[in-house]
Motif scaffolding. Structure first.
Motif, PDB file in Angstrom:
ATOM      1  N   HIS A  62       0.847  -1.059  -0.043  1.00 35.11           N
ATOM      2  CA  HIS A  62      -0.211   0.008   0.316  1.00 35.11           C
ATOM      3  C   HIS A  62       0.785   0.991  -0.402  1.00 35.11           C
ATOM      4  O   HIS A  62       2.107   1.214   0.950  1.00 35.11           O
ATOM      5  CB  HIS A  62      -0.495  -0.037   1.124  1.00 35.11           C
ATOM      6  CG  HIS A  62      -2.135   0.618   1.325  1.00 35.11           C
ATOM      7  ND1 HIS A  62      -2.521   1.793   0.757  1.00 35.11           N
ATOM      8  CD2 HIS A  62      -3.129   0.533   1.012  1.00 35.11           C
ATOM      9  CE1 HIS A  62      -3.479   2.569   0.848  1.00 35.11           C
ATOM     10  NE2 HIS A  62      -4.204   0.894   0.851  1.00 35.11           N
ATOM     11  N   ASN A  89      -1.499  -1.317  -4.237  1.00 36.82           N
ATOM     12  CA  ASN A  89      -2.677  -0.914  -3.836  1.00 36.82           C
ATOM     13  C   ASN A  89      -2.194   0.940  -3.963  1.00 36.82           C
ATOM     14  O   ASN A  89      -1.049   1.406  -3.041  1.00 36.82           O
ATOM     15  CB  ASN A  89      -2.982  -0.910  -2.211  1.00 36.82           C
ATOM     16  CG  ASN A  89      -3.726  -1.736  -2.502  1.00 36.82           C
ATOM     17  OD1 ASN A  89      -4.659  -2.613  -1.883  1.00 36.82           O
ATOM     18  ND2 ASN A  89      -3.403  -3.242  -2.535  1.00 36.82           N
ATOM     19  N   LYS A 134      -4.168  -1.694  -7.798  1.00 36.33           N
ATOM     20  CA  LYS A 134      -5.405  -2.142  -7.585  1.00 36.33           C
ATOM     21  C   LYS A 134      -6.328  -0.488  -6.699  1.00 36.33           C
ATOM     22  O   LYS A 134      -5.270   0.547  -6.408  1.00 36.33           O
ATOM     23  CB  LYS A 134      -5.720  -2.262  -6.061  1.00 36.33           C
ATOM     24  CG  LYS A 134      -7.253  -2.786  -5.775  1.00 36.33           C
ATOM     25  CD  LYS A 134      -7.359  -3.619  -5.007  1.00 36.33           C
ATOM     26  CE  LYS A 134      -6.832  -4.681  -3.967  1.00 36.33           C
ATOM     27  NZ  LYS A 134      -7.238  -3.810  -2.461  1.00 36.33           N
ATOM     28  N   GLU A 176     -12.179  -1.069  -8.352  1.00 34.41           N
ATOM     29  CA  GLU A 176     -12.942  -1.282  -6.433  1.00 34.41           C
ATOM     30  C   GLU A 176     -14.037  -0.640  -6.633  1.00 34.41           C
ATOM     31  O   GLU A 176     -13.992   0.576  -6.808  1.00 34.41           O
ATOM     32  CB  GLU A 176     -10.968  -1.486  -5.520  1.00 34.41           C
ATOM     33  CG  GLU A 176     -12.004  -2.192  -3.968  1.00 34.41           C
ATOM     34  CD  GLU A 176     -11.551  -1.653  -2.887  1.00 34.41           C
ATOM     35  OE1 GLU A 176      -9.983  -1.870  -3.500  1.00 34.41           O
ATOM     36  OE2 GLU A 176     -11.735  -2.597  -1.402  1.00 34.41           O
ATOM     37  N   ASP A 211     -14.579  -6.374  -3.157  1.00 27.85           N
ATOM     38  CA  ASP A 211     -14.215  -6.188  -1.876  1.00 27.85           C
ATOM     39  C   ASP A 211     -15.362  -6.993  -1.334  1.00 27.85           C
ATOM     40  O   ASP A 211     -16.245  -5.910  -1.438  1.00 27.85           O
ATOM     41  CB  ASP A 211     -14.262  -5.003  -1.453  1.00 27.85           C
ATOM     42  CG  ASP A 211     -13.202  -5.386   0.178  1.00 27.85           C
ATOM     43  OD1 ASP A 211     -13.987  -5.200   1.087  1.00 27.85           O
ATOM     44  OD2 ASP A 211     -12.731  -4.560   0.207  1.00 27.85           O
ATOM     45  N   HIS A 214     -17.997  -3.974   1.032  1.00 30.40           N
ATOM     46  CA  HIS A 214     -18.556  -3.374   0.042  1.00 30.40           C
ATOM     47  C   HIS A 214     -20.019  -3.064  -0.590  1.00 30.40           C
ATOM     48  O   HIS A 214     -19.768  -2.488  -1.124  1.00 30.40           O
ATOM     49  CB  HIS A 214     -17.054  -3.228  -0.478  1.00 30.40           C
ATOM     50  CG  HIS A 214     -16.174  -2.574  -0.242  1.00 30.40           C
ATOM     51  ND1 HIS A 214     -14.988  -1.482  -0.985  1.00 30.40           N
ATOM     52  CD2 HIS A 214     -15.714  -2.436   0.729  1.00 30.40           C
ATOM     53  CE1 HIS A 214     -13.108  -1.686  -0.599  1.00 30.40           C
ATOM     54  NE2 HIS A 214     -14.304  -1.697   1.172  1.00 30.40           N
ATOM     55  N   ASP A 238     -10.623  -8.665  -2.196  1.00 35.54           N
ATOM     56  CA  ASP A 238     -10.189  -8.716  -1.558  1.00 35.54           C
ATOM     57  C   ASP A 238     -11.517  -9.296  -0.393  1.00 35.54           C
ATOM     58  O   ASP A 238     -12.669  -8.616  -0.277  1.00 35.54           O
ATOM     59  CB  ASP A 238     -10.672  -6.576  -1.353  1.00 35.54           C
ATOM     60  CG  ASP A 238      -9.015  -6.253  -1.494  1.00 35.54           C
ATOM     61  OD1 ASP A 238      -8.303  -7.317  -2.403  1.00 35.54           O
ATOM     62  OD2 ASP A 238      -8.969  -4.548  -1.521  1.00 35.54           O
ATOM     63  N   ASP A 283      -8.680  -8.397   2.724  1.00 33.83           N
ATOM     64  CA  ASP A 283      -7.761  -6.867   2.804  1.00 33.83           C
ATOM     65  C   ASP A 283      -8.699  -6.628   4.453  1.00 33.83           C
ATOM     66  O   ASP A 283      -9.674  -6.830   4.384  1.00 33.83           O
ATOM     67  CB  ASP A 283      -9.089  -6.091   1.815  1.00 33.83           C
ATOM     68  CG  ASP A 283      -8.935  -4.529   2.242  1.00 33.83           C
ATOM     69  OD1 ASP A 283      -8.306  -4.288   2.894  1.00 33.83           O
ATOM     70  OD2 ASP A 283      -9.195  -4.034   1.494  1.00 33.83           O
TER      71      ASP A 283
HETATM   72  C1  RM4 Z   1      -9.453   0.731   1.519  1.00 33.46           C
HETATM   73  C2  RM4 Z   1     -10.005  -0.584   0.301  1.00 33.46           C
HETATM   74  C3  RM4 Z   1      -8.724  -0.311  -0.686  1.00 33.46           C
HETATM   75  C4  RM4 Z   1      -8.430  -0.810   0.505  1.00 33.46           C
HETATM   76  C5  RM4 Z   1      -7.922   0.402   2.361  1.00 33.46           C
HETATM   77  C6  RM4 Z   1      -6.730  -0.412   2.920  1.00 33.46           C
HETATM   78  O1  RM4 Z   1     -11.106   0.195   2.412  1.00 33.46           O
HETATM   79  O2  RM4 Z   1     -11.278  -1.445   0.637  1.00 33.46           O
HETATM   80  O3  RM4 Z   1      -8.999  -1.920  -0.938  1.00 33.46           O
HETATM   81  O4  RM4 Z   1      -7.046  -0.940   0.290  1.00 33.46           O
HETATM   82  O5  RM4 Z   1      -9.601   0.248   2.262  1.00 33.46           O
END
Ligand code: RM4
Ligand code: MN
Length: 385
Positions: A62, A89, A134, A176, A211, A214, A238, A283
């Motif tokens: 990240h 990310n 991502k 995402e 994800d 989400h 995720d 995630d």
């Molecule tokens: C976000 C999302 C991303 C992740 C960050 C930490 O909500 O889910 O995928 O990289 O959070």
């Protein structure tokens, strides 16, 4: 059974670097002992998860949480630990400039800055050998009328096109979506349909990432999975669990049956075929439980759901379905779900020279005692929020 074992051996589950750092809610971040102070130590912890499960050979980074001077060296370090760098990310949600959005911000200067960060992430992919970017955007608006919803889509498309054009051969990005939070009225990529439409327009290097946390409560996630796979647009997952909102709890903890249904659609849709390239990523955050065992447990939960999905007798299911045998078809499905696959997975691990119980093996290894003693001083990694 040999086929099932081969599929389980081939499945790779990617762990996220941020799972090893301190995390919490907006109310409190609880510091834990032995938490990594830098990306190198995060990779060392991730390598433990791989060492005990045998199926977690890559780690997602990240940026900027994992910013280092030399990314090639970080990738070398990972290789020495027996892991590789997974998805990069991006982060365009933690700078004061992004209060009104990043790539959809009304000001061109802010959009430029955000897009430049995404392009920098592709440079990091080049340096680390990562093939996946991502993209998650916190962009959206809180109040009706705050900004023009349609113009924000135009700005999003413009930025995505620049990133898409920068991708090299064998590289892709995953877009995402997230229903809400931090924007509460209208999020710019709120659902799979929005992500899908942008990706279709861009081309084959743009895919959707699901994800699991989400969505609104009750959404049929496996339907989304089936649809995206059919269109060649499911880039990956995720994984995490939710009870209420984006809880980021351990995958399979809240609803193992849902996870099984999702994995069945992956099996059904050919998502395990390496050519399909579905990435199985975690995630998650471990706010109150120890982090490395939390990741090990999560990897095992994904494996269990996968094993059950692979166990579905698809011939029997197809026969029942074509005969319109509603209860028979459902019984075939439930038989697989209700099978205890833990002995099968223990056997598989032993065949790979691993301990049958990764949780117990990690606890016995002394690794936690070692990092708790060694990692004193310095600043523990965290969300950097
Ligand atoms: C976000 C999302 C991303 C992740 C960050 C930490 O909500 O889910 O995928 O990289 O959070
Ligand atoms: Mn996510």
């Amino acid at each position: 059974m040999t086929d099932i074992k081969a599929a389980l051996r081939a499945q790779h589950i990617e762990t996220p670097s941020w799972a090893y750092g301190n995390s919490g809610t907006r109310f409190k971040v609880f510091a834990q002992k032995g938490v990594p102070r830098d990306p190198y130590e995060k990779l060392a912890d991730a390598a433990q998860v791989n060492a005990h499960t045998g199926v977690a050979p890559t780690v997602a980074l990240h940026i900027p949480w994992d910013k280092v001077d030399d990314y090639a060296e970080l990738a070398r370090h990972a290789r020495e630990l027996g892991v590789g760098i997974g998805a990069i990310n991006s982060n365009v949600f933690q700078d004061d400039d992004y209060m009104l959005g990043s790539v959809t911000h009304p000001a061109a200067r802010v959009r430029r800055k955000a897009t430049d960060h995404l392009l920098e992430c592709v440079d990091i992919m080049d340096a680390t050998g990562s093939d996946t970017l991502k993209l998650w955007f916190s962009d959206g608006i809180n109040y009706p009328g705050q900004d023009d919803i349609r113009s924000r889509q135009d700005r999003l498309a413009e930025s995505l096109a620049q990133v898409y054009d920068r991708l090299g051969d064998g590289q892709r990005f995953l877009l995402e979506y997230k229903l809400f939070e931090p924007a509460f009225y209208a999020t710019d990529v709120p659902d799979w349909g929005t992500a899908y439409a942008h990706c279709v327009k861009l081309g084959p290097k743009a895919q959707v990432v699901v994800d699991t946390g989400h969505h609104a409560p009750g959404v049929n996630i496996e339907f989304i999975v089936a649809f995206l796979l059919r269109e060649g647009k499911l880039g990956g997952f995720d994984f995490n669990s939710r009870f209420y909102a984006d809880d980021d709890l351990m995958v399979g903890a809240a609803d193992p049956f849902q996870l099984f249904r999702i994995m069945y659609e992956v099996v059904r849709g050919g998502g395990f075929d390496p050519a399909t390239g579905v990435a199985f990523m975690l995630d998650q955050c471990h706010n109150i439980e120890p982090k490395i065992p939390g990741q090990i447990r999560s990897v095992m939960n994904v494996q269990e759901a996968t094993a059950k999905a692979l166990l579905v007798d698809r011939d029997a299911l197809a026969a029942a379905q074509s005969e319109g045998d509603v209860l028979g078809a459902n019984a075939v499905f439930m038989d697989a779900y209700n099978t205890d696959v833990r002995p099968l997975l223990a056997e598989l691990r032993e065949e790979q020279g691993l301990a049958p119980d990764p949780m117990a093996a990690y606890a016995k290894s002394g690794y936690f005692e070692k990092i708790a003693a060694e990692r004193v001083g310095g600043e523990q990694a965290g969300w950097g929020a």
